[in-house]
Design a protein around this motif. Sequence first.
Motif, PDB file in Angstrom:
ATOM      1  N   GLU A   3      36.050  33.950  24.390  1.00 29.22           N
ATOM      2  CA  GLU A   3      35.510  34.728  25.731  1.00 29.22           C
ATOM      3  C   GLU A   3      36.097  36.126  25.561  1.00 29.22           C
ATOM      4  N   ILE A   4      35.030  36.697  26.189  1.00 26.96           N
ATOM      5  CA  ILE A   4      35.715  38.430  26.392  1.00 26.96           C
ATOM      6  C   ILE A   4      35.517  38.351  28.037  1.00 26.96           C
ATOM      7  N   LYS A   5      36.806  38.930  28.485  1.00 26.41           N
ATOM      8  CA  LYS A   5      36.872  39.108  29.896  1.00 26.41           C
ATOM      9  C   LYS A   5      37.123  40.491  30.283  1.00 26.41           C
ATOM     10  N   ASN A  44      34.618  56.012  34.566  1.00 27.08           N
ATOM     11  CA  ASN A  44      33.854  55.040  33.616  1.00 27.08           C
ATOM     12  C   ASN A  44      34.973  54.683  32.424  1.00 27.08           C
ATOM     13  N   VAL A  45      34.981  53.269  32.200  1.00 24.66           N
ATOM     14  CA  VAL A  45      36.084  52.876  31.107  1.00 24.66           C
ATOM     15  C   VAL A  45      34.998  51.859  30.314  1.00 24.66           C
ATOM     16  N   GLU A  46      35.544  52.135  28.731  1.00 23.48           N
ATOM     17  CA  GLU A  46      35.042  51.095  27.966  1.00 23.48           C
ATOM     18  C   GLU A  46      35.718  49.867  27.900  1.00 23.48           C
ATOM     19  N   VAL A  47      35.270  48.847  27.738  1.00 25.82           N
ATOM     20  CA  VAL A  47      35.567  47.589  27.401  1.00 25.82           C
ATOM     21  C   VAL A  47      35.546  47.265  25.839  1.00 25.82           C
ATOM     22  N   ASN A  48      36.674  46.713  25.217  1.00 23.88           N
ATOM     23  CA  ASN A  48      36.662  46.322  23.719  1.00 23.88           C
ATOM     24  C   ASN A  48      36.677  45.087  23.368  1.00 23.88           C
ATOM     25  N   ALA A  49      36.076  44.836  22.545  1.00 23.45           N
ATOM     26  CA  ALA A  49      36.048  43.275  21.864  1.00 23.45           C
ATOM     27  C   ALA A  49      37.413  42.626  21.576  1.00 23.45           C
ATOM     28  N   ASP A  50      37.785  41.405  21.955  1.00 20.26           N
ATOM     29  CA  ASP A  50      39.231  40.985  21.906  1.00 20.26           C
ATOM     30  C   ASP A  50      39.237  40.425  20.372  1.00 20.26           C
ATOM     31  N   ASP A  65      28.045  43.371  39.290  1.00 25.85           N
ATOM     32  CA  ASP A  65      29.341  43.695  39.759  1.00 25.85           C
ATOM     33  C   ASP A  65      30.478  42.544  39.124  1.00 25.85           C
ATOM     34  N   VAL A  66      31.557  42.951  38.745  1.00 31.82           N
ATOM     35  CA  VAL A  66      32.532  42.043  37.871  1.00 31.82           C
ATOM     36  C   VAL A  66      33.905  42.647  38.440  1.00 31.82           C
ATOM     37  N   GLU A  67      34.547  41.282  38.253  1.00 32.07           N
ATOM     38  CA  GLU A  67      36.007  41.579  38.605  1.00 32.07           C
ATOM     39  C   GLU A  67      36.918  41.382  37.518  1.00 32.07           C
ATOM     40  N   VAL A  68      38.266  41.942  37.699  1.00 28.49           N
ATOM     41  CA  VAL A  68      39.176  41.413  36.533  1.00 28.49           C
ATOM     42  C   VAL A  68      39.462  40.118  36.416  1.00 28.49           C
ATOM     43  N   GLY A  69      39.098  39.820  35.022  1.00 26.41           N
ATOM     44  CA  GLY A  69      39.427  38.492  34.653  1.00 26.41           C
ATOM     45  C   GLY A  69      38.045  37.576  34.434  1.00 26.41           C
ATOM     46  N   ASP A  70      36.876  38.110  35.025  1.00 26.88           N
ATOM     47  CA  ASP A  70      35.518  37.429  34.761  1.00 26.88           C
ATOM     48  C   ASP A  70      35.137  37.393  33.497  1.00 26.88           C
ATOM     49  N   VAL A  71      34.644  36.359  33.138  1.00 25.77           N
ATOM     50  CA  VAL A  71      34.146  36.192  31.530  1.00 25.77           C
ATOM     51  C   VAL A  71      32.815  36.899  31.525  1.00 25.77           C
TER      52      VAL A  71
END
Length: 437
Positions: A3-5, A44-50, A65-71
């Motif tokens: 999962e990517i969160k 704006n921030v980039e989200v990277n693959a885990d 809209d998403v929150e911290v921890g959302d998949v």
Amino acid sequence: MKEIKVPELAESITEGTIAEWLVKKGDQVEKGDPILELETDKVNVEVNADSSGVLAEILKNEGDDVEVGDVIAKVDENGEAGGTQDDSSDEEEQEAPAEEEQPKEEAKESASEDKQEEKQEEQQKSAGQKDSKNDVVATPAARKRARELGIDLSEITAKDPLGRIRPEDVEAKAGSQESKKEEKKEAPKQEKKPKESSEKTEFDKPVERIKMSRRRQTIAKRLVDAQQNSAMLTTFNEVDMTNVMKLRSERKDAFQKKHDVKLGFMSFFTKAAVGALKEFPLINAEIQGNEIVQKKFYDIGMAVSTDEGLVVPVVRDADRLDFAGIEKGIMDMAQKARNKELQLDDLQGGSFTITNGGIFGSMLSTPILNSPQVGILGLHNIEKRAKVMPDDTIQARPMMYIALSYDHRIVDGKEAVQFLRRIKEMIEDPYDLLLEG
């Protein structure tokens, strides 16, 4: 599947809006690769693959809209680019008819067994209820009243020290049930109120509805909060820009050649603001609870307009910078803002703000405070106006209106007026600013 969160962004940022997916479903991604751009309240921030693999599933779309921890997505570590999702779906479709071919007789048998189990459960429940009622100690009058009101005696708490239920206990239980019913009836009415305020107005003529970006929503909220949570007031003055313009004309070429940056007006006003803040420290403060926090540093916020809204990057330790350092700081922040390269640290911790509406032609305005700061200086367009000189002659001089909005809770009108007057004096005699460095 991995999962990517949504990762932890910063203490003050807990949610955001997906602005753009940088990869598509079925694409190969490597651990650490940017996969989407997240729009937060500030930057704006980039989200990277885990982990590395194939992007097997996208759970949140652009604009969500998403929150911290959302998949937000899933990565298949053993998958191959192009995916085998279609093959697996075909297999599921082939297996589905086989499951549907269950004999009708087996279905009927299972249904009858379920009904028998339900009947047994109901009988057990009713038997248990009867036993519980018989175990209850109550007066005959209480039992009669409970039957009339349809109340289960086992649900009543007796006030009698011996545990005997009396008629008044039954009446009290009936009253509590009635009050709960009334609350349930009133609850829907209360819930309807916010819906009414958010109802969309319908128009007879064509309109276009555009969803506000998260940053625009945040700007709107902060501006309203600033007006509601502070005693904001604005005072004005005008500045004769003759000497500053003359000095710039004399020094701008040599200045740019030496420092590789243009000599603008903002460095003069930043220097003047720092000098005035040192003389009137309450304007460089903020309120925290019942305390006034006077800041002994001078981190000056510079309001910058971008396509997505206003941002206020901060020039750190402006009191320690010379004119060239201030101009370079302002130029770097403006470029970062327009290229969407600002970091959270660039926007946090300012002690005072300067906004220049004059670059857009504004003649006069009342700037809104950048909370929790208690002061903001507004600059405006330079226009030639008739001015009466000390020798009573009238001359056309380049004049600028300046405005100071301040929080009247801790800044008195006298201090605000004197602060603006001090800036006027320093700008009209800029050679002192240069000498003081």
